[in-house]
Scaffold this motif. Structure first.
Motif, PDB file in Angstrom:
ATOM      1  N   GLY A  58     -14.041  39.022  99.005  1.00 10.45           N
ATOM      2  CA  GLY A  58     -12.407  38.508  99.003  1.00 10.45           C
ATOM      3  C   GLY A  58     -12.241  38.494  97.687  1.00 10.45           C
ATOM      4  O   GLY A  58     -12.966  38.626  96.586  1.00 10.45           O
ATOM      5  N   ASP A  59     -10.765  38.552  97.218  1.00 11.08           N
ATOM      6  CA  ASP A  59     -10.171  38.355  96.106  1.00 11.08           C
ATOM      7  C   ASP A  59      -9.558  36.974  95.404  1.00 11.08           C
ATOM      8  O   ASP A  59      -9.456  36.211  96.622  1.00 11.08           O
ATOM      9  CB  ASP A  59      -8.678  39.453  95.736  1.00 11.08           C
ATOM     10  N   LEU A  60      -9.751  36.954  94.251  1.00 14.00           N
ATOM     11  CA  LEU A  60      -9.346  35.580  93.546  1.00 14.00           C
ATOM     12  C   LEU A  60      -8.514  36.076  92.415  1.00 14.00           C
ATOM     13  O   LEU A  60      -8.917  36.420  91.614  1.00 14.00           O
ATOM     14  CB  LEU A  60     -10.346  34.512  93.231  1.00 14.00           C
ATOM     15  N   ILE A  61      -7.212  35.614  92.468  1.00 14.69           N
ATOM     16  CA  ILE A  61      -6.385  36.017  91.445  1.00 14.69           C
ATOM     17  C   ILE A  61      -5.460  34.978  90.915  1.00 14.69           C
ATOM     18  O   ILE A  61      -4.680  34.155  91.701  1.00 14.69           O
ATOM     19  CB  ILE A  61      -5.164  37.061  92.091  1.00 14.69           C
ATOM     20  N   TYR A  62      -5.617  35.030  89.415  1.00 17.95           N
ATOM     21  CA  TYR A  62      -4.735  33.923  89.004  1.00 17.95           C
ATOM     22  C   TYR A  62      -3.639  34.550  88.100  1.00 17.95           C
ATOM     23  O   TYR A  62      -3.896  35.480  87.063  1.00 17.95           O
ATOM     24  CB  TYR A  62      -5.278  32.932  87.871  1.00 17.95           C
ATOM     25  N   LEU A  63      -2.271  34.185  88.248  1.00 14.68           N
ATOM     26  CA  LEU A  63      -1.172  35.042  87.376  1.00 14.68           C
ATOM     27  C   LEU A  63      -1.296  36.379  87.297  1.00 14.68           C
ATOM     28  O   LEU A  63      -1.204  37.035  86.243  1.00 14.68           O
ATOM     29  CB  LEU A  63      -1.197  34.153  86.129  1.00 14.68           C
ATOM     30  N   GLY A  64      -1.548  37.165  88.396  1.00 18.90           N
ATOM     31  CA  GLY A  64      -2.013  38.509  88.343  1.00 18.90           C
ATOM     32  C   GLY A  64      -3.099  38.974  88.060  1.00 18.90           C
ATOM     33  O   GLY A  64      -3.443  40.210  87.848  1.00 18.90           O
ATOM     34  N   ALA A  78     -14.864  38.870  87.410  1.00 16.03           N
ATOM     35  CA  ALA A  78     -14.678  39.546  86.093  1.00 16.03           C
ATOM     36  C   ALA A  78     -15.401  39.117  84.828  1.00 16.03           C
ATOM     37  O   ALA A  78     -16.422  38.383  85.290  1.00 16.03           O
ATOM     38  CB  ALA A  78     -13.288  38.909  85.647  1.00 16.03           C
ATOM     39  N   SER A  79     -15.397  39.803  83.554  1.00 16.68           N
ATOM     40  CA  SER A  79     -16.368  39.468  82.715  1.00 16.68           C
ATOM     41  C   SER A  79     -16.222  38.089  82.308  1.00 16.68           C
ATOM     42  O   SER A  79     -15.344  37.190  82.759  1.00 16.68           O
ATOM     43  CB  SER A  79     -16.097  40.286  81.483  1.00 16.68           C
ATOM     44  N   SER A  85     -10.891  32.978  80.015  1.00 15.13           N
ATOM     45  CA  SER A  85      -9.269  32.802  79.916  1.00 15.13           C
ATOM     46  C   SER A  85      -8.587  32.230  81.121  1.00 15.13           C
ATOM     47  O   SER A  85      -7.655  31.595  81.034  1.00 15.13           O
ATOM     48  CB  SER A  85      -8.767  34.175  79.447  1.00 15.13           C
ATOM     49  N   ILE A  86      -9.182  32.677  82.298  1.00 13.19           N
ATOM     50  CA  ILE A  86      -8.674  32.504  83.601  1.00 13.19           C
ATOM     51  C   ILE A  86      -8.737  31.086  83.858  1.00 13.19           C
ATOM     52  O   ILE A  86      -7.878  30.205  84.363  1.00 13.19           O
ATOM     53  CB  ILE A  86      -8.972  33.205  84.776  1.00 13.19           C
ATOM     54  N   ILE A 116     -12.257  22.733  73.272  1.00 12.85           N
ATOM     55  CA  ILE A 116     -12.388  24.140  73.981  1.00 12.85           C
ATOM     56  C   ILE A 116     -11.162  25.178  73.657  1.00 12.85           C
ATOM     57  O   ILE A 116     -11.300  26.266  73.537  1.00 12.85           O
ATOM     58  CB  ILE A 116     -12.386  23.857  75.614  1.00 12.85           C
ATOM     59  N   GLN A 117     -10.066  24.371  73.545  1.00 12.15           N
ATOM     60  CA  GLN A 117      -8.816  25.205  73.172  1.00 12.15           C
ATOM     61  C   GLN A 117      -8.607  25.072  71.732  1.00 12.15           C
ATOM     62  O   GLN A 117      -7.533  25.950  71.072  1.00 12.15           O
ATOM     63  CB  GLN A 117      -7.820  24.658  73.937  1.00 12.15           C
TER      64      GLN A 117
END
Length: 251
Positions: A58-64, A78-79, A85-86, A116-117
């Motif tokens: 399945g896919d998991l997508i945040y803000l595109g 993803a890397s 970042s996500i 962290i930020q």
């Protein structure tokens, strides 16, 4: 704007299929409640959405942005850099608070944004104090978690999640470790966040709360979405036999 999209996700632990073809999306400012019996897959769904568990497919997508993309029936993530970042776009409030016992309340809230930020410490501390004020905890900033009630600890953990400025906040049964009086305290905080249009996904056993605060309710059982839709319709007038059975215990 879609904050979160989950497409056809699957998750098994050995031979036990916990999530089977789950899809949902959450728009900015929307409050989505997920209800269902214990063992229905609700918490696993949240853990997959917040990258604490890896999905099988399945896919998991945040803000595109794809955190995971289905390739030939398998989720490919993803890397590490992209995932970092996500991760900054969501916050998670656990049922058992998960505060650092050896940090003061103020440090529990201000540590992650600073480390962290990499945000300026004075600014973060000022924002943390403001969040504690909103939570009714201004007088507790120097206290340690063991000196607080369960409800106060949960309010600190909500402040800690908000300090990271997430675009969506996940709650995994935020009141299950609390007695009824303290439960009301936490539900009031979540109601206030909903009134401020905070985007939230809440796994909860509080049916009247789910009906009154949510824009959308999802009923899960056996790792699938059995029924979903308008909160009033789902809670007060469910169509599926399994939903009717489940809710009969609450009505």
């Amino acid at each position: 704007m879609k904050i979160l999209e989950i497409n056809h996700i699957r998750k098994s632990f050995g031979a036990l299929e916990v999530l089977n073809d789950i899809s949902l999306s959450v728009e900015e400012g929307q409050v989505v409640s997920i209800i269902g019996p214990s063992g229905s897959g609700k918490s696993t769904l949240l853990r997959c959405a917040t990258l604490l568990e890896t999905m099988d497919g399945g896919d998991l997508i945040y803000l595109g942005k794809y955190a995971a993309r289905d390739q030939d029936g398998k989720s490919v993530y993803a890397s590490a850099k992209e995932l970092k970042s996500i991760r900054s776009s969501f916050g998670l409030v656990f049922q058992n608070f998960n505060l650092f016992p050896h940090y003061s309340v103020l440090r529990n809230v201000s540590e992650a944004p600073t480390l962290i930020q990499k945000r300026p410490k004075e600014q973060v501390v000022a924002e943390a104090r403001e969040l504690l004020r909103k939570m009714g905890l201004s007088d507790k900033e120097d206290a340690y978690p063991y000196q607080l009630s369960g409800g106060q600890q949960q309010r600190v953990s909500i402040a800690r999640a908000l300090a990271m400025k997430p675009q969506i906040l996940f709650f995994d049964e935020p009141t299950s470790a609390l007695d009824p009086e303290l439960t009301g305290e936490i539900l009031r905080v979540i109601r206030d966040l909903a009134a401020e249009h905070m985007t939230m996904v809440i796994v909860t056993h509080e049916m009247s709360f789910a009906r009154d605060v949510s824009d959308h309710v999802i009923f899960m059982d056996g790792g699938v979405i059995v029924e979903e839709g308008n909160p009033y319709n789902i809670i007060n007038n469910p169509k599926q036999e399994r939903t009717i059975q489940f809710l009969s215990r609450f009505n």
